[in-house]
Design an enzyme around this catalytic site. Structure first.
Site, PDB file in Angstrom:
ATOM      1  CB  SER A  14     -11.125  13.391  -0.963  1.00 36.04           C
ATOM      2  OG  SER A  14     -12.454  13.055  -0.659  1.00 36.04           O
ATOM      3  CB  SER A  16     -16.138  13.085  -0.198  1.00 41.14           C
ATOM      4  OG  SER A  16     -15.840  11.775  -0.306  1.00 41.14           O
ATOM      5  CE  LYS A  65     -12.203   3.292   2.604  1.00 44.01           C
ATOM      6  NZ  LYS A  65     -12.836   2.933   1.198  1.00 44.01           N
ATOM      7  CG  ASN A  86     -17.387   4.086   3.640  1.00 44.58           C
ATOM      8  OD1 ASN A  86     -18.197   3.320   4.340  1.00 44.58           O
ATOM      9  ND2 ASN A  86     -17.611   4.444   2.484  1.00 44.58           N
ATOM     10  CB  ALA A 126      -4.697  -7.851  -1.320  1.00 45.44           C
ATOM     11  N   GLY A 127      -5.844  -4.374  -1.311  1.00 51.72           N
ATOM     12  CA  GLY A 127      -5.964  -3.168  -0.376  1.00 51.72           C
ATOM     13  C   GLY A 127      -7.117  -2.899   0.601  1.00 51.72           C
ATOM     14  N   GLY A 128      -7.241  -1.736   1.134  1.00 43.93           N
ATOM     15  CA  GLY A 128      -8.406  -1.472   1.680  1.00 43.93           C
ATOM     16  C   GLY A 128      -9.818  -1.749   1.090  1.00 43.93           C
ATOM     17  CG  ASN A 149      -1.658  -7.572  -3.137  1.00 44.58           C
ATOM     18  OD1 ASN A 149      -2.046  -6.557  -3.786  1.00 44.58           O
ATOM     19  ND2 ASN A 149      -1.279  -7.423  -2.078  1.00 44.58           N
ATOM     20  NE  ARG A 150       3.790  -4.242  -4.664  1.00 49.97           N
ATOM     21  CZ  ARG A 150       4.130  -2.897  -4.676  1.00 49.97           C
ATOM     22  NH1 ARG A 150       4.731  -2.068  -5.381  1.00 49.97           N
ATOM     23  NH2 ARG A 150       3.192  -2.045  -3.499  1.00 49.97           N
TER      24      ARG A 150
HETATM   25  P1  ATR Z   1      -3.223  -0.520   1.255  1.00 51.12           P
HETATM   26  O1  ATR Z   1      -2.351  -1.708   0.569  1.00 51.12           O
HETATM   27  O2  ATR Z   1      -2.441   0.186   2.134  1.00 51.12           O
HETATM   28  O3  ATR Z   1      -4.615  -0.971   1.933  1.00 51.12           O
HETATM   29  P2  ATR Z   1      -4.415   0.729  -0.842  1.00 51.12           P
HETATM   30  O4  ATR Z   1      -4.189   1.888  -1.717  1.00 51.12           O
HETATM   31  O5  ATR Z   1      -5.821   0.344  -0.455  1.00 51.12           O
HETATM   32  O6  ATR Z   1      -3.353   0.954   0.004  1.00 51.12           O
HETATM   33  O7  ATR Z   1      -4.018  -0.575  -1.830  1.00 51.12           O
HETATM   34  C1  ATR Z   1      -2.987  -0.596  -2.751  1.00 51.12           C
HETATM   35  C2  ATR Z   1      -2.916  -1.718  -3.671  1.00 51.12           C
HETATM   36  O8  ATR Z   1      -2.176  -1.523  -4.862  1.00 51.12           O
HETATM   37  C3  ATR Z   1      -2.157  -2.929  -2.918  1.00 51.12           C
HETATM   38  O9  ATR Z   1      -2.857  -4.118  -3.370  1.00 51.12           O
HETATM   39  C4  ATR Z   1      -0.918  -2.695  -3.696  1.00 51.12           C
HETATM   40  O10 ATR Z   1      -0.026  -4.199  -3.543  1.00 51.12           O
HETATM   41  P3  ATR Z   1       0.812  -4.411  -2.260  1.00 51.12           P
HETATM   42  O11 ATR Z   1      -0.122  -4.964  -1.058  1.00 51.12           O
HETATM   43  O12 ATR Z   1       1.770  -5.508  -2.541  1.00 51.12           O
HETATM   44  O13 ATR Z   1       1.442  -3.062  -1.744  1.00 51.12           O
HETATM   45  C5  ATR Z   1      -0.935  -2.562  -4.839  1.00 51.12           C
HETATM   46  N1  ATR Z   1      -0.091  -1.807  -5.465  1.00 51.12           N
HETATM   47  C6  ATR Z   1       0.604  -0.743  -5.393  1.00 51.12           C
HETATM   48  N2  ATR Z   1       1.633  -0.350  -6.220  1.00 51.12           N
HETATM   49  C7  ATR Z   1       1.918  -1.630  -6.854  1.00 51.12           C
HETATM   50  C8  ATR Z   1       2.603  -2.005  -7.915  1.00 51.12           C
HETATM   51  N3  ATR Z   1       3.657  -1.198  -8.374  1.00 51.12           N
HETATM   52  N4  ATR Z   1       2.527  -3.015  -8.564  1.00 51.12           N
HETATM   53  C9  ATR Z   1       1.704  -3.923  -8.108  1.00 51.12           C
HETATM   54  N5  ATR Z   1       0.748  -3.801  -7.077  1.00 51.12           N
HETATM   55  C10 ATR Z   1       0.860  -2.406  -6.730  1.00 51.12           C
END
Ligand code: ATR
Length: 264
Positions: A14, A16, A65, A86, A126-128, A149-150
């Site tokens: 970080s 920050s 978050k 945040n 679709a993460g945080g 999203n995966r």
């Molecule tokens: P979190 O999902 O815990 O909120 P993040 O860092 O905010 O963590 O989000 C990571 C993002 O990267 C997610 O959308 C994740 O996809 P999944 O929801 O399927 O885990 C995506 N991601 C990470 N590695 C990936 C990969 N090898 N291929 C495709 N998407 C990936």
């Protein structure tokens, strides 16, 4: 001396503390900003420390978050609408959760002079951070927001907060004007998204939330094709600026020196 923290896991990378301590010094504020790696079990104690005024404010990052929310007294409208916090502070003995990622993203996009209104935006991930991006894009009057999203179920779940978004399968590429990488792919220099983005032409705006490395392969390839590309550095700086303003009541300066601080 006032004490501020950024908490998350991992937290080593970080930037920050560097940015906040620079602004603290420049504005002659008697405070320190530190990073702290915590577990989910520590969230309760963090809020307790803020209530007791032993910590004056905190930034919260991945993966807390959303998980921090049950521990807070009040959410700002932005935090509530995105279910993402945040920035934390104490006001009238209530611990308040706020979201400055929205402001950060919106300010950055406006700074690039990209007009989102009437545009089709495609979000990868679709993460945080994604609810904040969607909220800001809607604020800026995007015509259409598509998410891939995966793990598709996580993208579908975003419809609870934002019912008008579209979700497509990972690997599918819809028509778009702006594409955002909000996945963690690219944090390692050699990471490749392995999506078929060659056919999208050269008039698109490619944005990566990642700012370190400063040019992910996603952005590099986009640029080689003649597209516009920007990384997440300004978003990071503006979200920090908004948190600084909440805590200290001062608008810190963003200039070349500020931006250079974040070059690794
Ligand atoms: P979190 O999902 O815990 O909120 P993040 O860092 O905010 O963590 O989000 C990571 C993002 O990267 C997610 O959308 C994740 O996809 P999944 O929801 O399927 O885990 C995506 N991601 C990470 N590695 C990936 C990969 N090898 N291929 C495709 N998407 C990936």
């Amino acid at each position: 001396m006032k004490k501020y923290l950024v908490v998350g896991s991992p937290i080593n990378h970080s930037l920050s503390p560097k940015l906040h301590n620079y602004w603290i010094k420049n504005n002659n504020i008697d405070a320190i900003y530190e990073r702290q790696k915590i577990d989910e079990a520590d969230l309760k104690n963090l809020i307790f420390e803020i209530k007791k005024k032993r910590i004056d404010g905190a930034n919260v990052t991945v993966p807390f978050k959303k998980k921090i929310i049950p521990h807070l007294d009040i959410l700002s409208p932005e935090a509530n609408d995105t279910q993402s916090v945040n920035t934390i502070y104490l006001k009238n003995n209530k611990v308040i959760g706020h979201n400055t990622d929205i402001y950060g993203f919106e300010s950055a996009i406006k700074n690039f002079r990209f007009d989102v209104s009437g545009k089709k935006v495609f979000i990868l991930g679709a993460g945080g951070v994604v609810p904040s991006l969607i909220f800001a894009l809607k604020n800026m009057k995007a015509l259409e927001i598509v998410v891939a999203n995966r793990t598709k179920a996580k993208a579908e779940h975003l419809k609870v907060l934002f019912k008008n978004i579209k979700v497509v399968n990972w690997g599918e590429i819809p028509d778009f004007d702006m594409i955002i990488n909000a996945t963690s792919i690219g944090l390692n220099k050699d990471d490749e998204l392995n999506l078929d983005l060659k056919k999208v032409g050269n008039k698109k705006f490619f944005y990566d939330v990642i700012y370190s490395p400063s040019e992910t392969n996603f952005l590099k390839n986009a640029k080689n094709q003649g597209n516009t590309s920007e990384n997440g550095k300004l978003m990071f700086v503006y979200q920090a600026l908004a948190a600084f303003r909440v805590w200290h009541g001062i608008q810190p300066e963003i200039n070349d020196e500020t931006l250079k601080l974040l070059d690794l």
